[in-house]
Design a protein around this motif. Structure first.
Motif, short mmCIF file in Angstrom:
data_model
loop_
_atom_site.label_atom_id
_atom_site.label_comp_id
_atom_site.label_asym_id
_atom_site.label_seq_id
_atom_site.Cartn_x
_atom_site.Cartn_y
_atom_site.Cartn_z
N GLU A 105 0.84 -1.19 0.00
CA GLU A 105 0.00 0.00 0.00
C GLU A 105 0.88 1.25 0.00
N ARG A 106 0.54 2.20 -0.86
CA ARG A 106 1.30 3.44 -0.91
C ARG A 106 0.61 4.48 -0.04
N HIS A 107 1.33 5.00 0.93
CA HIS A 107 0.77 6.03 1.80
C HIS A 107 0.78 7.37 1.06
N LEU A 108 -0.32 8.10 1.19
CA LEU A 108 -0.42 9.40 0.55
C LEU A 108 -0.56 10.49 1.61
N TYR A 109 0.01 11.65 1.29
CA TYR A 109 -0.01 12.79 2.21
C TYR A 109 -0.50 14.03 1.45
N PRO A 110 -1.83 14.10 1.22
CA PRO A 110 -2.35 15.22 0.45
C PRO A 110 -2.33 16.53 1.21
N ASN A 111 -2.12 16.46 2.53
CA ASN A 111 -2.09 17.66 3.36
C ASN A 111 -0.73 17.77 4.06
N PRO A 112 -0.29 19.00 4.36
CA PRO A 112 1.01 19.17 5.03
C PRO A 112 1.04 18.48 6.39
N VAL A 113 2.25 18.14 6.83
CA VAL A 113 2.47 17.50 8.12
C VAL A 113 3.10 18.50 9.09
N SER A 114 3.12 18.15 10.37
CA SER A 114 3.73 19.01 11.39
C SER A 114 5.24 18.76 11.45
N VAL A 115 5.94 19.63 12.16
CA VAL A 115 7.38 19.45 12.33
C VAL A 115 7.67 18.13 13.03
N ASN A 116 6.92 17.83 14.09
CA ASN A 116 7.17 16.57 14.82
C ASN A 116 6.89 15.35 13.94
N GLU A 117 5.85 15.43 13.11
CA GLU A 117 5.57 14.32 12.19
C GLU A 117 6.70 14.18 11.17
N ALA A 118 7.21 15.32 10.67
CA ALA A 118 8.31 15.29 9.71
C ALA A 118 9.55 14.66 10.33
N VAL A 119 9.84 15.01 11.59
CA VAL A 119 10.99 14.44 12.29
C VAL A 119 10.84 12.93 12.41
N GLU A 120 9.63 12.48 12.73
CA GLU A 120 9.39 11.03 12.85
C GLU A 120 9.60 10.33 11.51
N HIS A 121 9.10 10.92 10.42
CA HIS A 121 9.31 10.35 9.09
C HIS A 121 10.81 10.24 8.78
N LEU A 122 11.55 11.30 9.08
CA LEU A 122 12.99 11.30 8.79
C LEU A 122 13.72 10.25 9.61
N HIS A 123 13.39 10.13 10.89
CA HIS A 123 14.02 9.11 11.73
C HIS A 123 13.72 7.70 11.22
N ASN A 124 12.58 7.55 10.54
CA ASN A 124 12.20 6.25 10.00
C ASN A 124 12.83 5.96 8.64
N GLY A 125 13.68 6.89 8.17
CA GLY A 125 14.35 6.69 6.89
C GLY A 125 13.56 7.15 5.69
N ASP A 126 12.49 7.92 5.93
CA ASP A 126 11.68 8.42 4.82
C ASP A 126 12.21 9.77 4.35
N VAL A 127 11.68 10.23 3.21
CA VAL A 127 11.99 11.56 2.71
C VAL A 127 10.83 12.49 3.02
N VAL A 128 11.15 13.78 3.18
CA VAL A 128 10.16 14.80 3.56
C VAL A 128 10.42 16.06 2.75
N GLY A 129 9.35 16.70 2.30
CA GLY A 129 9.49 18.00 1.66
C GLY A 129 9.62 19.07 2.73
N MET A 130 10.70 19.85 2.69
CA MET A 130 10.94 20.88 3.71
C MET A 130 11.12 22.25 3.07
N PRO A 131 10.57 23.29 3.70
CA PRO A 131 10.74 24.64 3.16
C PRO A 131 12.13 25.18 3.48
N THR A 132 12.68 25.96 2.59
CA THR A 132 13.84 26.79 2.89
C THR A 132 13.55 28.17 2.31
#
Length: 317
Positions: free
Chosen positions: A3-30
């Motif tokens: 199953e492919r997880h979809l993220y049609p809405n933005p995530v929080s900073v804490n959620e992004a950190v969890e994704h990164l710790h799990n080895g996932d990629v995250v779109g981040m603003p600069t």
């Protein structure tokens, strides 16, 4: 089939950190453009960046750090590099420096080079993400390789069909990728122009900024064809041909639904901020070609012309 997880809405900073710790990629603003971030120390996460973007593995990535302490654990800073970093960090500047032998970053990040591209972003949400994460991320622009860079969270969501979780930090302030400088043998070499201009560096540091001696890929953003819409791009156009969209600047402008003006007041900073967004809007109209008005080759205009030249380059090679 997984199953492919979809993220049609933005995530929080804490959620992004969890994704990164799990080895996932995250779109981040600069402050420049949105980045596709993965843990710089994790081979699988870095590989996922390349796979998600469809990016050539010989094209190195920029490592984003929270502070100088983090940066100095990765790269060797000589006195000149420290002077440049202290003058322009945090900000839209990347430095290519010798990689420390014990640096805890994946070899995939540097594409086998003995140097590493590194920067400290100034965007408050990026800084919060990196500080909370406590380690650096590798982050090229969050778009399919060679395509227009994203300057809004929705651009990232759309580009990857919602398959990448994204932090929404609003519209990017600068609008074009960071300036890249290499520091070597007491010389400063401009590898990619950006908002930190050569004139700014020379004025602040008191040393001439040089151009690279070869065309080797030693930093991100050096591919000949890059930052491209689907439509062809025709540069230095005075007016659009039949069926063309037109991207104007200053008084070189036309009215109509297929026309945009990067800056009616001929402000190069405003033009840089609008560049990718307006190219994206014109491309979405389904035109075969986008004609672009001349942009002054000075200040940030050098970076704008660099991106436009790569967008207009032959894509068959």
């Amino acid at each position: 089939m997984n199953e492919r997880h979809l993220y049609p809405n933005p995530v929080s900073v804490n959620e992004a950190v969890e994704h990164l710790h799990n080895g996932d990629v995250v779109g981040m603003p600069t402050e420049t453009v949105y980045g596709l971030a993965g843990l710089a120390s994790n081979d699988d996460a870095v590989l996922k960046i390349f796979q998600t973007k469809g990016r050539p593995r010989f094209n190195p990535l920029i490592v984003h750090c929270a502070d100088m302490t983090m940066a100095r654990e990765i790269a060797e800073f000589d006195p000149l590099a420290l002077k440049v970093a202290n003058a322009f960090w945090p900000g839209p500047l990347t430095l290519v420096l010798p990689k420390k032998a014990n640096a805890r970053i994946s070899d995939l990040v540097t594409a086998g080079l003995d140097t590493v591209a590194i920067r400290l972003p100034k965007h408050p949400m990026a800084r919060r993400l990196l500080s909370t994460l406590g380690q650096p991320v590798a982050a090229p622009s969050a778009n399919p390789s060679g395509k227009l860079s994203p300057t809004k969270a929705q651009h990232v969501i759309d580009a990857f069909g919602g398959a990448v979780p994204v932090l929404d930090g609003g519209a990017c302030e600068a609008g074009v990728e960071s300036t890249i400088l290499a520091i070597e043998n007491n010389r400063i070499i401009l590898l990619r122009p950006g908002n930190v201009t050569a004139e700014m560096v020379e004025s602040e540091i008191g040393i001439k900024v040089n151009l690279p001696d070869s065309g080797k890929i030693v930093a991100p953003g050096m591919l000949k064809s890059h930052y491209a819409p689907n439509a062809k791009v025709r540069l230095n156009a005075i007016s659009p041909n039949s069926g063309e969209a037109f991207l104007g600047f200053g008084s070189a402008a036309f009215d109509g639904p297929n026309c945009r003006n990067l800056s009616p007041k001929a402000d190069l900073a405003e033009a840089a901020k609008n560049l990718f967004q307006y190219l994206r809007e014109l491309d979405a109209m389904g035109v075969a070609s986008i004609a672009v008005a001349p942009i002054p080759i000075e200040g940030i205009g050098i970076a704008i012309n660099d991106r436009l030249a790569r967008a207009a380059a032959d894509r068959t090679t």
